[in-house]
Scaffold this motif. Sequence first.
Motif, PDB file in Angstrom:
ATOM      1  N   ASP B  10       1.296  -1.185   0.325  1.00 50.83           N
ATOM      2  CA  ASP B  10       0.030  -0.529  -0.039  1.00 50.83           C
ATOM      3  C   ASP B  10       0.855   1.181   0.130  1.00 50.83           C
ATOM      4  OD1 ASP B  10      -2.424  -1.444  -0.054  1.00 50.83           O
ATOM      5  OD2 ASP B  10      -2.617  -1.315   2.099  1.00 50.83           O
ATOM      6  N   GLY B  37      -3.215   8.624  -5.586  1.00 51.05           N
ATOM      7  CA  GLY B  37      -4.914   8.311  -6.088  1.00 51.05           C
ATOM      8  C   GLY B  37      -4.732   7.120  -7.250  1.00 51.05           C
ATOM      9  N   ARG B  40      -3.910   3.840  -5.318  1.00 47.11           N
ATOM     10  CA  ARG B  40      -4.700   3.946  -3.599  1.00 47.11           C
ATOM     11  C   ARG B  40      -3.384   3.858  -2.698  1.00 47.11           C
ATOM     12  NH1 ARG B  40     -10.305   1.188  -4.719  1.00 47.11           N
ATOM     13  NH2 ARG B  40     -11.568   2.405  -6.076  1.00 47.11           N
ATOM     14  N   ARG B  42      -1.752   3.433   0.302  1.00 48.76           N
ATOM     15  CA  ARG B  42      -1.892   4.734   1.836  1.00 48.76           C
ATOM     16  C   ARG B  42      -0.867   5.006   2.734  1.00 48.76           C
ATOM     17  NH1 ARG B  42      -4.367   1.138   5.951  1.00 48.76           N
ATOM     18  NH2 ARG B  42      -5.167   3.023   6.745  1.00 48.76           N
ATOM     19  N   ARG B  70      -1.980  13.683   2.697  1.00 46.05           N
ATOM     20  CA  ARG B  70      -2.832  13.050   2.845  1.00 46.05           C
ATOM     21  C   ARG B  70      -4.257  13.810   2.738  1.00 46.05           C
ATOM     22  NH1 ARG B  70      -1.690  15.302   8.758  1.00 46.05           N
ATOM     23  NH2 ARG B  70      -0.350  13.725   9.050  1.00 46.05           N
ATOM     24  N   ARG B  72      -5.346  12.871  -0.093  1.00 41.80           N
ATOM     25  CA  ARG B  72      -5.309  12.213  -1.186  1.00 41.80           C
ATOM     26  C   ARG B  72      -5.091  10.697  -0.361  1.00 41.80           C
ATOM     27  NH1 ARG B  72      -6.344  13.135  -6.226  1.00 41.80           N
ATOM     28  NH2 ARG B  72      -4.936  12.236  -7.345  1.00 41.80           N
ATOM     29  N   GLY B  73      -5.377  10.554   0.796  1.00 35.03           N
ATOM     30  CA  GLY B  73      -5.471   9.670   1.564  1.00 35.03           C
ATOM     31  C   GLY B  73      -4.233   8.781   2.324  1.00 35.03           C
ATOM     32  N   ALA B  74      -2.791   8.984   2.189  1.00 31.43           N
ATOM     33  CA  ALA B  74      -1.856   8.785   2.351  1.00 31.43           C
ATOM     34  C   ALA B  74      -1.238   9.511   3.430  1.00 31.43           C
ATOM     35  CB  ALA B  74      -0.864   8.786   1.134  1.00 31.43           C
ATOM     36  N   GLU B  75      -0.151   8.805   4.349  1.00 31.93           N
ATOM     37  CA  GLU B  75       0.773   9.492   5.537  1.00 31.93           C
ATOM     38  C   GLU B  75       1.682   9.519   4.851  1.00 31.93           C
ATOM     39  OE1 GLU B  75      -0.299  10.483   7.912  1.00 31.93           O
ATOM     40  OE2 GLU B  75      -2.413  10.517   8.011  1.00 31.93           O
ATOM     41  N   THR B 116      -1.005   3.526   9.819  1.00 33.73           N
ATOM     42  CA  THR B 116      -2.223   3.430   9.002  1.00 33.73           C
ATOM     43  C   THR B 116      -3.050   2.378   9.522  1.00 33.73           C
ATOM     44  OG1 THR B 116      -0.619   2.089   7.749  1.00 33.73           O
ATOM     45  CG2 THR B 116      -0.943   3.839   6.372  1.00 33.73           C
TER      46      THR B 116
END
Lengths: 301, 124, 148
Positions: B10, B37, B40, B42, B70, B72-75, B116
């Motif tokens: 991920d 994106g 996907r 993480r 962040r 876009r959903g990722a650290e 995560t």
Amino acid sequence: MNQEDQSHEDPSPQMPEVDRSLLHELVAYLRDNRTELREEWVARITQAQLLGVMTPEEIFSEVTAVYDNYVDALETGSIETLQAYARDLSERIIPRGVETHEVLGIVLLLRDVLARALFVEYQRDADLLNRILDAYEPAANRIAVTVSVSFVEERERVIREQQEAIRELSTPVLQVRDRLLILPIIGVLDSARARQLTEQLLGAIQANRAKVVVIDITGVATIDLTVANHLVQTVEAARLMGASAIITGLSSKIAQTLVDLGVDLSMMRTVGDLQGGLEEAERLIGHRPTAKGSRPDAAAP
Amino acid sequence: MSVAILRQGDYLIASIQVDLSDSQVLELRDELSERIGRVRARGLIIDVAALDVIDSFVARSLGSIAITARLRGAETVITGIEPDVAIAMVQFDLDLAPLRTALDLDEALSLLDRLTQGAGEDEA
Amino acid sequence: MRHEVRVPISSDADLVPARAEGRALARELGFSQTDATLIATAISEIARNIVVHARSGELVMTGIQQPHRYGLVIVASDAGPGIPEIDTALERGHTSRRSLGLGLPGARRLMDEFEVETDAAKGTTVTMTKWRARDELERLRARRRERA
């Protein structure tokens, strides 16, 4: 000798105007009686138990050189040669532990020995004696001050040099256990030292793959704005490398100073004492829920 | 190639290979945002060990990459900041708090695992 | 040893060789690794200042020697429109975080000496110097050796 070392020197190293013929007479007398006066001076030095760390031969040889330079200074009115000799002498005797009061003592003894000799020599002619002493005293005072000041300046320089040497030699970053470092800061923190400690600490973080560093400032008495900001920057730089810093031993006085100075402590993790800091560090290091080999495939869905 | 971007589960790992110009830094920002994106991701690790200098522009750009990631959903975790580079970075009046950091790739991976997995505890 | 290095600046890509040249010259002049990094970072900032404010200009980096110390002087000059309100621009943290205003004050903190001359008619010249930190220590060390 470096230029900056001359900075305390009087712009006109000439002695006050005196009757030159009298000075000539005086100088001739001191040269004629060099052997006796020098021996008298050594005897008085020994009697007063000055220069105890030096052998009688050493004392005699230095005394001879100072005596001759002293008489030359009286004759020429220029103290430069004497000053250079005094610096050189100071440089040699300071490492052996000769103290300021000893140097002042021997200079005043010489002044006394010579004044007494002049008194005996000219006592039958009170008027001449007075004029001789008028010529002698300002010059002698000036010389005494020059020698003493040279010694004190040289001593200050040696102290500065030793401080640098200690600073250079100190390697205070200690590894307590795997991935945990302690940096105990003791003594005066100035900007140069703070900078050097930062470089040492960050280098040690990299070399030891440290995860936590405990910076103990119990031994720091005072702190100013520059150093406080430096400390904040060090903590931030350690964090950028991936290590957490914990400050311990922050005295209430320093804490108050930091607040008064408006130092931003929000990024600082502080713990009262070193023991508490180490416990907190263990907790941080122990906090590794996943093993090294673990991969995101194992992560939550 | 000036930046190698690898996918590992991920996570994306961007390993900078050479010193970058400002334009290349901005290209990297856009590229990473797009890739996060697309796959996907993480988590994102940026290895900056090859950068001899992290000046105010690069530091700010790394921060904006982390904020964008962040959203876009990722650290994001930055790794490989050298001691002298860190000393220079803290001289700027930048807010470096958005930058999460780790000493090396292993540490970065375990930090991301922690972040995560929802424990969400922020230590580094 | 080279004593002067010139780097023309006309786009952001030129910052890369400017940083590399600055670091190399600093190392040649005997600066520590940390100081070479601080110098390269400051160079990056003033070179970017040229690109942003004037599009093109030049960096001249020169090794200098004074009694007891070595230094590196970097002069960045351009013929651009000058920087309005330079005093404010040099104040720590006066600008918002997204503007480019952090570069010059940052560069100033990284160097020992820093001066800006700016004029709408003549452009901007930044002159900054760093002194080798080891010189004072080496002088003391040499004296210790002499005595030993």
